[in-house]
Design a protein around this motif. Structure first.
Motif, PDB file in Angstrom:
ATOM      1  N   SER A  60       0.958  -1.239  -0.033  1.00 19.52           N
ATOM      2  CA  SER A  60      -0.112   0.006  -0.059  1.00 19.52           C
ATOM      3  C   SER A  60       0.953   1.279   0.068  1.00 19.52           C
ATOM      4  O   SER A  60       0.267   2.421   0.130  1.00 19.52           O
ATOM      5  CB  SER A  60      -1.002  -0.066   1.352  1.00 19.52           C
ATOM      6  N   LEU A  61       2.136   1.286   0.007  1.00 17.40           N
ATOM      7  CA  LEU A  61       3.171   2.367   0.144  1.00 17.40           C
ATOM      8  C   LEU A  61       3.206   2.980  -1.173  1.00 17.40           C
ATOM      9  O   LEU A  61       3.375   2.345  -2.356  1.00 17.40           O
ATOM     10  CB  LEU A  61       4.282   1.826   0.734  1.00 17.40           C
ATOM     11  N   PRO A  62       3.286   4.378  -1.382  1.00 13.55           N
ATOM     12  CA  PRO A  62       3.653   5.092  -2.734  1.00 13.55           C
ATOM     13  C   PRO A  62       5.255   4.773  -3.126  1.00 13.55           C
ATOM     14  O   PRO A  62       6.010   4.301  -2.120  1.00 13.55           O
ATOM     15  CB  PRO A  62       3.375   6.407  -2.417  1.00 13.55           C
ATOM     16  N   PRO A  63       5.708   4.995  -4.117  1.00 10.46           N
ATOM     17  CA  PRO A  63       7.170   4.784  -4.666  1.00 10.46           C
ATOM     18  C   PRO A  63       8.128   5.370  -3.853  1.00 10.46           C
ATOM     19  O   PRO A  63       9.223   4.612  -3.582  1.00 10.46           O
ATOM     20  CB  PRO A  63       7.180   5.566  -6.006  1.00 10.46           C
ATOM     21  N   HIS A  64       8.054   6.573  -3.272  1.00 13.03           N
ATOM     22  CA  HIS A  64       9.054   7.442  -2.642  1.00 13.03           C
ATOM     23  C   HIS A  64       9.258   6.524  -1.060  1.00 13.03           C
ATOM     24  O   HIS A  64      10.325   6.320  -0.669  1.00 13.03           O
ATOM     25  CB  HIS A  64       8.646   8.509  -2.249  1.00 13.03           C
ATOM     26  N   GLN A  65       8.197   6.073  -0.711  1.00 16.35           N
ATOM     27  CA  GLN A  65       8.315   5.241   0.592  1.00 16.35           C
ATOM     28  C   GLN A  65       8.840   3.997   0.529  1.00 16.35           C
ATOM     29  O   GLN A  65       9.775   3.523   1.227  1.00 16.35           O
ATOM     30  CB  GLN A  65       7.017   5.333   1.252  1.00 16.35           C
TER      31      GLN A  65
END
Length: 246
Positions: free
Chosen positions: A67-72
């Motif tokens: 569920s994390l976005p790319p930067h995370q």
């Protein structure tokens, strides 16, 4: 290091990745192969957070990250390259690497570049350029580099994030025989330095000689997994690549 459980991605009526489960151990060089349109790059986009999953789980070092976005995802230790090289074309080689290093200490791209003058960051960037054999091109504008060096720059930039796992999306594509063999040596050196590597590749000579284990996708599904010899001789893999008559 990395585990997927029933990973699935649907685009309307098309299922691009369908119930893919695999496990990549620390220190592996793990290959993902398959015919064109098999879902390989979509699979990488799910791992890196570029696409959300329709269902399934991604566990990185035991933590769910689907569920994390790319930067995370990147900050947790997954770096990647792209099938189509995407450097910051107007920046120099070292500035491209400094942007990645700075992101570890900044909230955004502009702030990251603003820290490029720090001596410890520039020393770290030069160390990465030496590691990827790009030190002679430090001040060259990225737009002027040939493809073989751009592939290395993408890896150097990914290494600037201090990843534990690096995803290489057809990093050998378009390279000469000598360039491909030299890049394979670099990948082996990265593994010897403690890196875990997951790669997509169409160059079967490179894949079979470089990877410890290989998973094969076809139509979004995993149809085989095993050692290079096991995959090479799998009837389902032969049919997917060559047809049942072959």
């Amino acid at each position: 290091m990395l585990q997927t459980e029933g990973l699935t991605r649907r685009f309307g009526g098309l299922t691009a990745v369908n119930d893919v489960s695999l496990a990549v151990n620390k220190g592996d060089i793990f290959g993902v192969i398959g015919p064109n349109g098999a879902g390989k790059t979509t699979f990488f986009n799910l791992l890196s957070g570029a696409f959300p999953c329709s269902s399934g789980k991604i566990l990185f070092k035991g933590e769910e990250i689907q569920s994390l976005p790319p930067h995370q995802v990147a900050r947790r230790g997954i770096g990647r390259t792209f099938q189509i090289v995407r450097p910051f074309l107007e920046l120099s080689v070292i500035e491209n690497v400094l942007a990645a290093i700075g992101v570890k200490h900044s909230g955004n791209f502009i702030s990251a570049l603003g820290q490029s003058g720090r001596k410890r960051f520039r020393d770290e960037a030069r160390a990465l350029l030496r590691r990827t054999q790009l030190e002679r091109f430090e001040d060259d504008v990225a737009a002027n580099l040939p493809l073989g060096l751009l592939r290395r720059l993408e890896i150097a930039r990914a290494l600037g994030l201090h990843p534990d796992l690096i995803l290489l999306d057809e990093s050998f594509s378009g390279l000469s025989h000598l360039e491909a063999n030299a890049l394979a040596d670099l990948v082996r050196e990265l593994r010897e330095g403690g890196m875990t590597i997951l790669l997509i590749e169409h160059n079967m000579h490179i894949t079979m000689n470089l990877c410890d284990r290989i998973a094969v996708l076809d139509g979004g599904q995993k149809i085989a997994e095993g050692s290079p010899d096991e995959v090479r001789n799998d009837p389902g893999v032969i049919a997917a690549y060559l047809g049942t008559d072959a």
